[in-house]
Design a protein around this motif. Structure first.
Motif, PDB file in Angstrom:
ATOM      1  N   GLU A 167     -28.059 100.655  96.216  1.00  0.00           N
ATOM      2  CA  GLU A 167     -27.926 101.412  97.464  1.00  0.00           C
ATOM      3  C   GLU A 167     -26.560 101.166  98.093  1.00  0.00           C
ATOM      4  OE1 GLU A 167     -32.078 101.191  99.619  1.00  0.00           O
ATOM      5  OE2 GLU A 167     -31.809  99.461  98.286  1.00  0.00           O
ATOM      6  N   ASP A 168     -26.064  99.937  97.937  1.00  0.00           N
ATOM      7  CA  ASP A 168     -24.765  99.597  98.509  1.00  0.00           C
ATOM      8  C   ASP A 168     -23.616 100.062  97.623  1.00  0.00           C
ATOM      9  OD1 ASP A 168     -26.225  98.358 100.493  1.00  0.00           O
ATOM     10  OD2 ASP A 168     -26.053  96.361  99.581  1.00  0.00           O
ATOM     11  N   ASN A 169     -23.870 100.148  96.322  1.00  0.00           N
ATOM     12  CA  ASN A 169     -22.833 100.535  95.358  1.00  0.00           C
ATOM     13  C   ASN A 169     -23.400 101.608  94.434  1.00  0.00           C
ATOM     14  OD1 ASN A 169     -20.710  98.254  95.843  1.00  0.00           O
ATOM     15  ND2 ASN A 169     -22.669  97.198  95.642  1.00  0.00           N
ATOM     16  N   PRO A 170     -23.405 102.862  94.872  1.00  0.00           N
ATOM     17  CA  PRO A 170     -24.043 103.933  94.088  1.00  0.00           C
ATOM     18  C   PRO A 170     -23.409 104.156  92.714  1.00  0.00           C
ATOM     19  CG  PRO A 170     -23.594 104.642  96.351  1.00  0.00           C
ATOM     20  CD  PRO A 170     -22.889 103.346  96.166  1.00  0.00           C
ATOM     21  N   GLU A 171     -22.159 103.672  92.511  1.00  0.00           N
ATOM     22  CA  GLU A 171     -21.511 103.869  91.217  1.00  0.00           C
ATOM     23  C   GLU A 171     -22.056 102.936  90.140  1.00  0.00           C
ATOM     24  OE1 GLU A 171     -19.226 100.685  93.356  1.00  0.00           O
ATOM     25  OE2 GLU A 171     -20.132 102.599  93.879  1.00  0.00           O
ATOM     26  N   THR A 172     -22.896 101.982  90.512  1.00  0.00           N
ATOM     27  CA  THR A 172     -23.492 101.087  89.527  1.00  0.00           C
ATOM     28  C   THR A 172     -24.294 101.901  88.515  1.00  0.00           C
ATOM     29  OG1 THR A 172     -23.666  99.365  91.215  1.00  0.00           O
ATOM     30  CG2 THR A 172     -24.966  99.062  89.215  1.00  0.00           C
ATOM     31  N   THR A 173     -24.020 101.680  87.220  1.00  0.00           N
ATOM     32  CA  THR A 173     -24.589 102.543  86.178  1.00  0.00           C
ATOM     33  C   THR A 173     -25.912 102.038  85.624  1.00  0.00           C
ATOM     34  OG1 THR A 173     -23.325 101.399  84.451  1.00  0.00           O
ATOM     35  CG2 THR A 173     -22.295 103.327  85.481  1.00  0.00           C
ATOM     36  N   THR A 174     -26.346 100.852  86.028  1.00  0.00           N
ATOM     37  CA  THR A 174     -27.578 100.291  85.463  1.00  0.00           C
ATOM     38  C   THR A 174     -28.748 100.350  86.443  1.00  0.00           C
ATOM     39  OG1 THR A 174     -26.597  98.157  86.054  1.00  0.00           O
ATOM     40  CG2 THR A 174     -26.545  98.779  83.743  1.00  0.00           C
ATOM     41  N   CYS A 175     -28.641 101.202  87.469  1.00  0.00           N
ATOM     42  CA  CYS A 175     -29.699 101.294  88.479  1.00  0.00           C
ATOM     43  C   CYS A 175     -30.996 101.841  87.877  1.00  0.00           C
ATOM     44  CB  CYS A 175     -29.233 102.184  89.625  1.00  0.00           C
ATOM     45  SG  CYS A 175     -27.768 101.542  90.457  1.00  0.00           S
ATOM     46  N   LEU A 176     -32.099 101.412  88.450  1.00  0.00           N
ATOM     47  CA  LEU A 176     -33.420 101.811  87.964  1.00  0.00           C
ATOM     48  C   LEU A 176     -34.120 102.687  88.995  1.00  0.00           C
ATOM     49  CD1 LEU A 176     -34.627  98.313  86.674  1.00  0.00           C
ATOM     50  CD2 LEU A 176     -33.841 100.228  85.246  1.00  0.00           C
ATOM     51  N   ASP A 177     -34.862 103.673  88.502  1.00  0.00           N
ATOM     52  CA  ASP A 177     -35.697 104.479  89.399  1.00  0.00           C
ATOM     53  C   ASP A 177     -36.945 103.717  89.830  1.00  0.00           C
ATOM     54  OD1 ASP A 177     -33.971 106.662  89.223  1.00  0.00           O
ATOM     55  OD2 ASP A 177     -34.977 107.426  87.432  1.00  0.00           O
ATOM     56  N   ALA A 178     -37.393 102.828  88.941  1.00  0.00           N
ATOM     57  CA  ALA A 178     -38.589 102.027  89.231  1.00  0.00           C
ATOM     58  C   ALA A 178     -38.488 100.741  88.426  1.00  0.00           C
ATOM     59  CB  ALA A 178     -39.856 102.797  88.858  1.00  0.00           C
ATOM     60  N   PRO A 179     -39.148  99.673  88.862  1.00  0.00           N
ATOM     61  CA  PRO A 179     -39.088  98.414  88.115  1.00  0.00           C
ATOM     62  C   PRO A 179     -39.605  98.569  86.685  1.00  0.00           C
ATOM     63  CG  PRO A 179     -40.010  98.071  90.302  1.00  0.00           C
ATOM     64  CD  PRO A 179     -39.941  99.559  90.102  1.00  0.00           C
ATOM     65  N   LEU A 180     -39.005  97.802  85.785  1.00  0.00           N
ATOM     66  CA  LEU A 180     -39.442  97.784  84.393  1.00  0.00           C
ATOM     67  C   LEU A 180     -40.677  96.894  84.252  1.00  0.00           C
ATOM     68  CD1 LEU A 180     -35.960  97.179  82.689  1.00  0.00           C
ATOM     69  CD2 LEU A 180     -37.116  99.379  83.028  1.00  0.00           C
ATOM     70  N   ASP A 181     -41.477  97.199  83.240  1.00  0.00           N
ATOM     71  CA  ASP A 181     -42.611  96.345  82.881  1.00  0.00           C
ATOM     72  C   ASP A 181     -42.047  95.053  82.290  1.00  0.00           C
ATOM     73  OD1 ASP A 181     -44.730  95.081  81.467  1.00  0.00           O
ATOM     74  OD2 ASP A 181     -45.792  96.990  81.318  1.00  0.00           O
ATOM     75  N   THR A 182     -42.416  93.911  82.850  1.00  0.00           N
ATOM     76  CA  THR A 182     -41.846  92.652  82.372  1.00  0.00           C
ATOM     77  C   THR A 182     -42.269  92.331  80.938  1.00  0.00           C
ATOM     78  OG1 THR A 182     -43.680  91.432  83.397  1.00  0.00           O
ATOM     79  CG2 THR A 182     -41.627  91.634  84.657  1.00  0.00           C
ATOM     80  N   ALA A 183     -43.339  92.944  80.459  1.00  0.00           N
ATOM     81  CA  ALA A 183     -43.790  92.689  79.091  1.00  0.00           C
ATOM     82  C   ALA A 183     -43.040  93.534  78.071  1.00  0.00           C
ATOM     83  CB  ALA A 183     -45.295  92.940  78.977  1.00  0.00           C
ATOM     84  N   THR A 184     -42.615  94.730  78.474  1.00  0.00           N
ATOM     85  CA  THR A 184     -42.013  95.651  77.502  1.00  0.00           C
ATOM     86  C   THR A 184     -40.603  96.114  77.885  1.00  0.00           C
ATOM     87  OG1 THR A 184     -42.982  97.577  78.626  1.00  0.00           O
ATOM     88  CG2 THR A 184     -44.284  96.534  76.864  1.00  0.00           C
ATOM     89  N   GLY A 185     -40.193  95.850  79.112  1.00  0.00           N
ATOM     90  CA  GLY A 185     -38.940  96.408  79.608  1.00  0.00           C
ATOM     91  C   GLY A 185     -37.706  95.938  78.873  1.00  0.00           C
ATOM     92  N   TYR A 186     -37.767  94.712  78.355  1.00  0.00           N
ATOM     93  CA  TYR A 186     -36.574  94.210  77.671  1.00  0.00           C
ATOM     94  C   TYR A 186     -36.316  95.004  76.386  1.00  0.00           C
ATOM     95  CZ  TYR A 186     -32.996  91.154  75.801  1.00  0.00           C
ATOM     96  OH  TYR A 186     -31.801  90.674  75.299  1.00  0.00           O
ATOM     97  N   GLY A 187     -37.335  95.106  75.540  1.00  0.00           N
ATOM     98  CA  GLY A 187     -37.157  95.824  74.284  1.00  0.00           C
ATOM     99  C   GLY A 187     -37.021  97.318  74.452  1.00  0.00           C
ATOM    100  N   ASP A 188     -37.718  97.879  75.436  1.00  0.00           N
ATOM    101  CA  ASP A 188     -37.727  99.335  75.600  1.00  0.00           C
ATOM    102  C   ASP A 188     -36.520  99.863  76.367  1.00  0.00           C
ATOM    103  OD1 ASP A 188     -40.114  99.319  74.274  1.00  0.00           O
ATOM    104  OD2 ASP A 188     -41.360  99.730  76.040  1.00  0.00           O
ATOM    105  N   HIS A 189     -35.972  99.068  77.268  1.00  0.00           N
ATOM    106  CA  HIS A 189     -34.898  99.576  78.136  1.00  0.00           C
ATOM    107  C   HIS A 189     -33.594  98.790  77.997  1.00  0.00           C
ATOM    108  CE1 HIS A 189     -33.383 101.626  81.826  1.00  0.00           C
ATOM    109  NE2 HIS A 189     -32.662 100.509  81.912  1.00  0.00           N
ATOM    110  N   ILE A 190     -33.650  97.477  78.201  1.00  0.00           N
ATOM    111  CA  ILE A 190     -32.416  96.690  78.279  1.00  0.00           C
ATOM    112  C   ILE A 190     -31.736  96.583  76.926  1.00  0.00           C
ATOM    113  CG2 ILE A 190     -31.435  94.445  78.876  1.00  0.00           C
ATOM    114  CD1 ILE A 190     -33.725  94.132  80.921  1.00  0.00           C
ATOM    115  N   VAL A 191     -32.493  96.320  75.867  1.00  0.00           N
ATOM    116  CA  VAL A 191     -31.875  96.165  74.542  1.00  0.00           C
ATOM    117  C   VAL A 191     -31.149  97.434  74.099  1.00  0.00           C
ATOM    118  CG1 VAL A 191     -32.359  95.844  72.081  1.00  0.00           C
ATOM    119  CG2 VAL A 191     -33.340  94.272  73.762  1.00  0.00           C
ATOM    120  N   PRO A 192     -31.802  98.612  74.116  1.00  0.00           N
ATOM    121  CA  PRO A 192     -31.051  99.801  73.693  1.00  0.00           C
ATOM    122  C   PRO A 192     -29.877 100.129  74.597  1.00  0.00           C
ATOM    123  CG  PRO A 192     -33.251 100.402  74.477  1.00  0.00           C
ATOM    124  CD  PRO A 192     -33.224  98.926  74.362  1.00  0.00           C
ATOM    125  N   LEU A 193     -30.005  99.850  75.879  1.00  0.00           N
ATOM    126  CA  LEU A 193     -28.907 100.118  76.804  1.00  0.00           C
ATOM    127  C   LEU A 193     -27.710  99.217  76.514  1.00  0.00           C
ATOM    128  CD1 LEU A 193     -27.626 101.332  79.310  1.00  0.00           C
ATOM    129  CD2 LEU A 193     -29.009  99.794  80.702  1.00  0.00           C
TER     130      LEU A 193
END
Length: 709
Positions: A508-534
């Motif tokens: 919200e303070d830095n809208p140019e940040t490219t890794t912003c999320l629309d909603a929190p990731l699932d802590t069980a699957t978010g790493y492999g599904d979102h962070i790793v490919p990114l």
């Protein structure tokens, strides 16, 4: 604002005299014209021509840009394109890049001049992004082809492409699809027009048919050659990065100044030490400066001997070497707390020759200003007069020298002139510390440091600190305080979600940040599904951009869940699936990266200042640059320099840097690299343009990465 470069025709002798360069050797009069090693880029301000210009600039290939939107630009006429030097015809450009197959109005004298020039001197033309039509050797898309988005398409290099300029590619050419709301790649897929001498080099299936449509191909006509590109791109997109080398090799015939390779290096910081763990309840890291007072209890993360075995096996399987950036005090503390036992250090020291090693200071102390950590964020402590309290030269010397001695006693194969300070401290960091610690340069001189790491996210340009030159490193978004995937995701959620969602609000303070999320990731699957490919996509983008800067992670990421490996696997396995064996990832140590960046900067300055003369006459290439500036060149396999083999093999060619003393360098090309035959005379008609077709523009800026398959 674009700069339009105007050129003035000078004789070779006058040019050398004006620049203070020595005269080059006399060439035998073979009757061949002189062709200067410089590319003409005619731009309409679109992303495609800008991308090709960026590729040339990064590699160090000289080019002149003419901006068609600039009313003060030079006219492209016969005198602009060619002249005579010492009685020999001279082509001022070895290749021409146009925004499309004919960007001029009907009856244009400029297009006529270009067509005549290309025919006379056998100069190739690249149509950076053009509509598929007979004037470009292709059927219009409405005749069994396709026009529209090809986001997410996997194109293929044809047999002809692999046998030619695109032979370094060994797999598909995937087109990015980073955003469901942004059209990233518009294209025309079409087959050769009846009777056209057209060879596709890269193609993709025409939707709804069994036919393949060309995306990149060569059109030969009227004594001229065009590389016809029918999809739009920008300099950041993976599909362009994969094809850029081939575009340059095609247009230059594999003979050009500049050199490009695909680099990847990974530094692992804090080895022998332990990293404090993120607290998922407090949203801070107990033991670190972001947790004030007595908040929480530190929970250290430290590698084990089994983690070392895993690292060694991983390296061997990928033919890749990690750089271990170490703090000796971490082992000393461990032995003091465990009756002299440190199984991790024993294992790492036993396996020390499996890795490269870099001094990271003894205790990882902060070496900038003295920090006031009673507030978050911390501030610099000050004297009574308001001046900054700096960490002393004595402390800096102790941190650097003691760690070096510890490493030498442990038998680590060190390079004494490399240093990574803890948190890149000592260097400026905004907003708290806007200047370098003035004692840093003195301590670097005391300890013979020539190469000092900096953080690319805040200090990206190479600069001098006393006797040392910085080497910027890319921070990977794999956090130092996470040993388990769930911790990484929890911290990622806190950083990149809104305050209403329980996050930090940084987006919200830095809208140019490219890794912003629309909603929190699932802590069980978010790493492999979102962070790793990114993170894989981001790092691979650096690899494909001829960018040698290293990436850095931390020893905690090789411990516990070993969360770094899925990203590193993604980069290296993904790379191997795309490239042929003769185009490997280049894995340099820090000082060699520093030298590469330093040479590039000096070469860029020499080219910008007009202090480089380079041309080809038949099978001979002459290059003259200023004394002390190394010359980069990419030439056909079998090229010799002074009777000895030139360069090293990469991507089907040989390339490298040659030290210059100001005298001319003479390269002899192999007989297989004969120059294209020029056409006698200068008369040639321009291709008549068809009615203008408005081609959809592509995304000019980098579309923020989102993870997808």
């Amino acid at each position: 604002m674009k700069r339009t470069i105007r050129t003035t025709a000078l004789t070779v002798g006058a040019l050398l005299a004006a620049l203070g360069l020595q005269a080059g050797p006399a060439e035998a009069d073979t009757g061949a014209p002189r062709v200067d090693l410089r590319v003409l880029v005619v731009s309409d301000g679109g992303p495609a021509t800008d991308a090709i210009a960026a590729e040339l600039a990064t590699a160090g290939t000289p080019y002149t840009e003419v901006d068609l939107t600039d009313s003060g630009r030079p006219a492209i006429d016969a005198g602009f394109l060619a002249d005579t030097v010492d009685g020999r015809p001279r082509a001022k450009f070895q290749a021409v890049v146009l925004p499309n197959d004919n960007p001029f109005a009907a009856g244009s004298t400029e297009m006529a001049a270009l067509a005549a020039y290309e025919k006379t001197y056998a100069i190739p033309q690249v149509d950076a992004y053009t509509y598929a039509r007979p004037q470009a050797g292709l059927q219009v898309p409405t005749l069994g082809g396709y026009s529209g988005s090809i986001d997410g398409v996997r194109a293929q290099v044809t047999a002809a492409g692999r046998a030619g300029a695109f032979g370094y590619l060994d797999g598909p050419v995937p087109f990015e699809d980073n955003s469901p709301t942004v059209g990233e790649s518009y294209a025309y897929l079409s087959t050769p027009a009846p009777g056209a001498d057209f060879t596709p080099y890269v193609q993709a299936p025409v939707p709804g048919t069994a036919r393949q449509g060309s995306l990149v191909g060569e059109y030969r006509h009227d004594g001229r050659r065009e590389l016809v590109v029918t999809f739009v791109y920008n300099q950041y997109q993976q599909q362009f990065r994969l094809l850029a080398r081939g575009i340059v090799e095609w247009m230059t015939g594999g003979v050009h100044l500049g050199a490009a390779r695909n680099y990847f290096a990974v530094h692992v910081d804090d080895v022998f030490a332990a990293d404090d763990r993120w607290d998922t309840r407090l949203n801070c890291t107990p033991g670190d400066v972001d947790c004030t007072g007595d908040a929480g209890t530190p929970s250290p993360i430290r590698m084990t001997p089994a983690d070392v075995d895993h690292a060694t096996a991983w390296q061997n399987s990928h033919r890749f070497t990690l750089d271990l950036v170490y703090n000796g005090a971490g082992s000393v503390d461990q032995r003091e707390d465990n009756n002299g036992v440190d199984l991790l250090a024993d294992k790492l020291i036993a396996d020390r020759n499996q890795f490269r090693w870099i001094n990271h200071t003894y205790t990882h102390a902060y070496l900038g200003c003295e920090q006031n950590v009673t507030v978050v964020p911390w501030t610099c402590a000050t004297h009574a007069d308001g001046s900054t309290k700096w960490v002393s030269r004595t402390t800096l010397d102790h941190e650097i020298a003691t760690n070096r001695v510890w490493g030498r006693l442990a038998g680590l194969p060190l390079h004494d002139d490399e240093l990574v300070t803890g948190e890149h401290s000592g260097l400026k960091i905004l907003p708290q510390q806007p200047a370098d610690n003035p004692n840093l340069a003195l301590a670097l001189a005391d300890n013979g440091i020539a190469w000092l790491a900096s953080d690319n996210s805040r200090d990206p340009e190479q600069r001098r600190i006393g006797p040392a030159t910085t080497v910027s490193r890319y921070p990977m978004n794999i956090f130092y305080n996470a040993g388990r995937a769930a911790e990484q995701v929890d911290e990622y959620n806190w950083l990149y979600t809104s305050r209403a969602q329980g996050g930090s609000g940084i987006c919200e303070d830095n809208p140019e940040t490219t890794t912003c999320l629309d909603a929190p990731l699932d802590t069980a699957t978010g790493y492999g599904d979102h962070i790793v490919p990114l993170e894989t996509r981001i790092a691979l983008g650096h690899v494909l951009a001829n960018d040698p800067k290293p990436h850095f992670i931390h020893q905690s990421n090789l411990a516990e869940d070993r969360i770094a490996y899925p990203v590193l696997d993604g980069v290296l396995n993904g790379y191997d699936a795309l490239f042929a064996d003769d185009t490997p990832v280049v894995n340099l140590r820090m000082k060699d990266i520093g030298v590469e960046l330093q040479r590039r900067a000096a070469w860029k300055t020499a080219v910008r200042d007009g202090r480089v003369t380079a041309y080809r006459i038949g099978g001979t290439v002459i290059v003259q640059g200023p004394d002390g500036t190394a010359v980069p060149a990419t030439l056909p396999t079998g090229t010799t320099l002074g009777g000895s083999a030139f360069g090293s093999a990469y991507a089907g060619a040989v390339s490298g840097w040659t030290a210059s003393d100001g005298a001319a360098l003479t390269y002899t090309l192999p007989s297989s690299a004969a120059a294209p035959a020029a056409t006698t005379g200068t008369a040639a008609a321009a291709t008549s343009p068809a009615p203008r077709t408005r081609v959809p523009a592509g995304a000019a800026e980098q579309v923020p990465y989102t993870p997808d398959s």
